[in-house]
Scaffold this active site. Sequence first.
Site, mmCIF file in Angstrom:
data_model
loop_
_atom_site.group_PDB
_atom_site.id
_atom_site.type_symbol
_atom_site.label_atom_id
_atom_site.label_comp_id
_atom_site.label_asym_id
_atom_site.label_seq_id
_atom_site.Cartn_x
_atom_site.Cartn_y
_atom_site.Cartn_z
ATOM 1 N N GLU A 1 9.045 -4.283 14.388
ATOM 2 C CA GLU A 1 7.855 -5.042 14.849
ATOM 3 C C GLU A 1 6.746 -4.058 15.206
ATOM 4 O OE1 GLU A 1 9.867 -7.082 18.104
ATOM 5 O OE2 GLU A 1 10.105 -8.832 16.823
ATOM 6 N N CYS B 1 9.213 -15.339 23.157
ATOM 7 C CA CYS B 1 8.094 -14.666 23.818
ATOM 8 C C CYS B 1 6.743 -15.228 23.392
ATOM 9 C CB CYS B 1 8.163 -13.168 23.535
ATOM 10 S SG CYS B 1 8.330 -12.764 21.782
HETATM 11 ZN ZN LIG Z 1 6.209 -12.745 20.822
#
Ligand SMILES: [Zn+2]
Length: 643
Positions: free
Chosen positions: A311, A395
């Site tokens: 990520e 998230c």
């Molecule tokens: Zn996130």
Amino acid sequence: MCIPKTLATMLLAASTLPASPPVGRLQAVPFTDVHVQDEFWKPRLETNRTVTLPHCLKECEDTGRINNFRIAAGHRKGEFAGRFYNDSDVYKVIEGAAYCLAQQQDPKLEATIDAIIDEIAAAQQPDGYLNSYYTVAEPGKRWTSLNVKHELYCAGHLFEAGVAYAQATGKTRLLEVCRRMADHIDGLFGPGKRVGWPGHQEIELALVKLSRYTGERRYADLAKFFLDVRGTFRLENNKNPEYNQAHKPIREQTDIVGHSVRAMYMLAGVADVAGITGDEGYIRTMDTIWHNVADRKMYITGGVGARHGDEAFGDNYELPNEGAYCETCAAIALAFWNQRMLLLHADGRYADVVERAMYNGILAGVSLKGDTFFYVNPLASRGNLHRQPWFNTACCPSNIVRFIPSIPGYVYATGEGGIWVNQYMAGQGRIALPSGRVTLTQRTDYPWSGEIALAVEPPGIAEFELNLRIPRWWGGEPRIRVAGEELRNAAVVSGYVHIRRAWKPGDTVQLTLPMAAEWMYAHPNVIADHGRAALQRGPLVYCVEAVDNGGRVSDLVASRGLPPAVGGRIDLPGVQAIRFGGVRVGPASWAGRLYQSLPAGEPVEITAIPYFAWDHRAPGEMTVWIAQGPDGVATQPAAVSDK
Ligand SMILES: [Zn+2]
């Protein structure tokens, strides 16, 4: 843990903050003093309050996130459910609820949150420790995996929630929980105590927030400690320190690397600490890294983090479109950091980035209805990516639910005796200046129109500077009228026009930012965008979707010669489309061949919609960067076919 002596000495000397006033140039006007009354954001705030927030609360309940606290408190029997960082989602939803409650009373919502806070408080251990995962699933193993598990990260989100809820309701039960946890951590970590840092940054900015709200200096000192020690040695189990920006001390970092959300949260914390200390090393680092992000590694949508692997940020100019990761959280965190940089430097370039992320990369992360979310936000799709109601790692929804209601807090700031208008949206701000409280009313249809009228209402005649951001997407001379008179030769300094005068009640300012649809091009080093262009109108980046364009977009070639036209009907409420000419060179023209000279194209009208609004209708291809041909392609397809 064995720490080198020289390092320990350095930490002791550098661990506490000087007792000086903040050095940041601006202070944001709190969102509670800004009332948004527009056609663009107000419905999104309302949807967030009435749909997204209840949806996220229900998901937190249904997935066991809230129940984990009940089990940790001994109120229920059972095993820990989900991932080890699931506490953080509950805290972020509470923070979002607090921002909603600050704007509108809702006794039922408040009672729901109070009941959750009771469970959280009951889950806190006698020594102040609070983390339902370790309490339930790994008792006795606290703080044994700083680099991988997220105890400090979860604590950070707890602190943000506690401050927000106290601000919104005046209730301090959660804030007291925060203080006990912060004291517990402060008792463990610091100079002469344990030296370490969180694998996932977040607690740094949260400790500064907690410090500012409580007046407790130790919490900001602890934030500075976590930043100062980061990267000074290899943390346990950390095989790839670049992944979480621990490869070298922060002051020595020059490029943005690794996991994008962690990097952005860290820099937001660095900006907070630098805003207190004026630390030149931190400011120099952030200025260098900012250019690396904004000039090399940020998508036109304000998305960051190009790579799916880790990520993470990629190399300079590595900005693939279909393969882009662009986590919603990363765009939100980019806005967090740039808002802090704006307050530190009073330079509009940072508000420009906030605006780019807010209207594009962030807003695409939640559906118009408010109950589905993107985790990744690529700039091209084959039609197989859709918003989801929730994720195991949630998230992004829980970041959306707290970011959207905080948007009014990005509009105004004060500093150096003046008012700074950083974002344009209709509504009213109550702004405290040394000369008294000024009411500033914006009337505008932004971002659909660049006509902005500001009514200035000081308590009497008052001299101060009104500073209007001139976005960099508008490259011309700003057109401004003050109290009916044209402001001539208005200079734009650091992204703002500064208007100093003795203001009197009823004075008006008219700002015009013409909003033509414009073709944008990427730096030639961005290979993915060679021969392609993207449409931008004001702050909005556009995309083309199959549903508006005959079922395909990958075979469209836009004509550079025909100016795009704004308007026309589109079956998305409140959304303005853009239309432009081009040709379609469809697969049938290839007759099964893989390569051939350019065949004839069929002239077509192409429809683009704002990127934030994609994936709301029939699934299909989407692209932000559209192939673009020479001027003649669209208008003289016959000439092309003669080749
Ligand atoms: Zn996130």
